[in-house]
Enzyme design. Structure first.
Site, mmCIF file in Angstrom:
data_model
loop_
_atom_site.group_PDB
_atom_site.id
_atom_site.type_symbol
_atom_site.label_atom_id
_atom_site.label_comp_id
_atom_site.label_asym_id
_atom_site.label_seq_id
_atom_site.Cartn_x
_atom_site.Cartn_y
_atom_site.Cartn_z
ATOM 1 N N ASP A 1 42.435 40.852 44.721
ATOM 2 C CA ASP A 1 42.065 42.044 44.458
ATOM 3 C C ASP A 1 42.586 43.258 45.297
ATOM 4 O O ASP A 1 43.189 42.888 46.347
ATOM 5 C CB ASP A 1 40.464 42.282 44.455
ATOM 6 C CG ASP A 1 39.912 43.609 44.149
ATOM 7 O OD1 ASP A 1 40.430 43.968 43.085
ATOM 8 O OD2 ASP A 1 39.093 43.929 44.901
ATOM 9 N N SER A 2 42.740 44.344 45.076
ATOM 10 C CA SER A 2 43.103 45.514 45.664
ATOM 11 C C SER A 2 42.219 45.514 47.053
ATOM 12 O O SER A 2 42.957 46.082 47.989
ATOM 13 C CB SER A 2 42.967 46.649 44.859
ATOM 14 O OG SER A 2 41.832 47.060 44.654
ATOM 15 N N CYS B 1 41.401 42.001 40.142
ATOM 16 C CA CYS B 1 41.411 43.591 40.105
ATOM 17 C C CYS B 1 41.873 43.795 38.696
ATOM 18 O O CYS B 1 42.810 43.422 37.992
ATOM 19 C CB CYS B 1 42.604 43.994 41.063
ATOM 20 S SG CYS B 1 43.133 45.613 41.316
ATOM 21 N N GLU C 1 32.648 52.024 48.319
ATOM 22 C CA GLU C 1 33.535 51.505 49.493
ATOM 23 C C GLU C 1 32.670 52.231 50.583
ATOM 24 O O GLU C 1 32.689 52.000 52.019
ATOM 25 C CB GLU C 1 34.719 51.879 49.546
ATOM 26 C CG GLU C 1 35.210 51.137 48.453
ATOM 27 C CD GLU C 1 36.889 50.548 48.638
ATOM 28 O OE1 GLU C 1 37.409 51.514 49.527
ATOM 29 O OE2 GLU C 1 37.539 49.846 48.265
ATOM 30 N N CYS D 1 36.019 47.255 36.153
ATOM 31 C CA CYS D 1 36.628 47.547 37.673
ATOM 32 C C CYS D 1 35.758 46.524 38.396
ATOM 33 O O CYS D 1 34.151 46.353 38.345
ATOM 34 C CB CYS D 1 36.130 48.973 38.068
ATOM 35 S SG CYS D 1 36.374 49.258 39.765
ATOM 36 N N HIS E 1 34.559 46.737 41.400
ATOM 37 C CA HIS E 1 33.460 47.544 42.393
ATOM 38 C C HIS E 1 31.962 47.560 41.345
ATOM 39 O O HIS E 1 30.990 47.652 42.053
ATOM 40 C CB HIS E 1 33.865 48.628 42.734
ATOM 41 C CG HIS E 1 35.040 48.605 43.785
ATOM 42 N ND1 HIS E 1 35.907 47.743 43.826
ATOM 43 C CD2 HIS E 1 34.914 49.151 45.285
ATOM 44 C CE1 HIS E 1 36.838 47.871 44.920
ATOM 45 N NE2 HIS E 1 36.044 48.616 45.679
HETATM 46 N N1 DGL Z 1 39.919 46.429 42.223
HETATM 47 C C1 DGL Z 1 39.938 47.645 41.635
HETATM 48 C C2 DGL Z 1 39.958 47.494 39.867
HETATM 49 O O1 DGL Z 1 39.239 46.563 39.589
HETATM 50 C C3 DGL Z 1 39.185 49.032 41.761
HETATM 51 C C4 DGL Z 1 39.743 49.394 43.308
HETATM 52 C C5 DGL Z 1 41.001 50.263 43.217
HETATM 53 O O2 DGL Z 1 41.186 51.139 42.546
HETATM 54 O O3 DGL Z 1 41.822 49.622 44.051
HETATM 55 O O4 DGL Z 1 40.531 48.133 39.260
#
Ligand code: DGL
Length: 278
Positions: A11-12, A74, A159, A191, A193
């Site tokens: 993930d990011s 992600c 976050e 997403c 999050h």
């Molecule tokens: N992990 C990213 C997603 O699921 C969300 C956070 C980001 O923008 O890096 O799109």
């Protein structure tokens, strides 16, 4: 043959820990390595080329650290980079390895759920711009209408630890309005999050709308995939270990990450932009 491969989850940042938590609950016996590229998050506003390059670096790290199969938790990386990675990068460098994303499982779950054939998608700007959900849903059923809404403020707010705040409810009310006005009956949370605020979103949209998040869809998709591919399953080690890596280990990663994962984690700081580069 000895099964050696772990399952990598990329993930990011730490949002994907919510997906990992559900993977671990559903499929506990596998060994998992989680990589969060927190030093360079968020990916949502980044260009496709940047997301592609960062994703290939994450793959280099995970494949050189014993992973056989990698899941892109992600959504932004899944939507923007995965297809190119499967078509160009894997054939070039990792012919025998597999990378799976979250977009197709989410699209399949939503298409199987909608009755009115009106699906909403809430995601980052990058994911919305990629139109991946529109494409994947239309492959399954071209008559389904897909309504997309970018929600750029949510990741930052979550976050900042504001996932239970009044502010997030206000932001959600703005983002959800156009989707509610479109009379959707199914909502994809596209997403990582948003899984953490899925209950709040469900309460706000009401019981007539089914909310689908990757943390529900992905474990089912992985179980099905491994069931259909015993030749891959036999390559996976089953020691029940979990390893956490972050490109930016800070107290915040461990503390907020523990909320996403549902139990305490301690991440190892790693560098991925120099691994195995040519
Ligand atoms: N992990 C990213 C997603 O699921 C969300 C956070 C980001 O923008 O890096 O799109």
């Amino acid at each position: 043959m000895t099964a050696m491969g772990k399952i990598g989850v990329f993930d990011s940042g730490f949002g994907g820990l919510h997906t990992l938590r559900n993977l671990v609950d559903a499929l506990p016996h596998y060994d998992y390595v989680y990589l969060g590229d927190s030093a360079r998050a968020p990916y949502g506003p980044r260009s496709s080329d940047e997301v592609y390059t960062f994703s290939t670096q994450a793959l280099d790290f995970l494949f050189t650290h014993g992973c056989e199969l990698v899941i892109f938790a992600c959504n932004t990386a899944s939507s923007v980079a995965l297809r190119r990675i499967q078509q160009e990068y894997l054939p070039l460098k990792y012919r025998d390895k597999k990378v799976l994303g979250v977009s197709i499982p989410l699209a399949e779950a939503a298409a199987a759920t909608t009755v009115t054939k009106r699906i909403g998608v809430m995601a980052t700007q990058g994911t919305v711009d990629s139109e991946v959900f529109v494409r994947e849903i239309h492959k399954l059923d071209p008559s389904i209408q897909v309504f997309q809404q970018a929600a750029p403020r949510l990741v930052t707010m979550i976050e900042a630890g504001e996932h239970v705040s009044e502010d997030i409810r206000e932001a959600l009310a703005v983002y959800l309005r156009p989707l509610l006005d479109a009379s959707i009956d199914t909502l994809i949370l596209g997403c990582t999050h948003y899984g953490l605020i899925a209950d709040t979103i469900q309460a706000m949209v009401g019981p007539a709308i089914t909310v689908i998040s990757e943390s529900q869809a992905e474990p089912r998709a992985l179980a099905r995939y491994l069931g259909n591919h015993p030749e891959i399953d036999t390559k996976l080690s089953k020691g029940g270990t979990r390893t956490f890596c972050s490109t930016d280990t800070t107290d915040k990663f461990d503390s907020l990450g523990s909320i996403f994962f549902g139990s305490p984690i301690h991440a190892r700081a790693v560098v991925i932009d120099t691994v195995n580069r040519t």
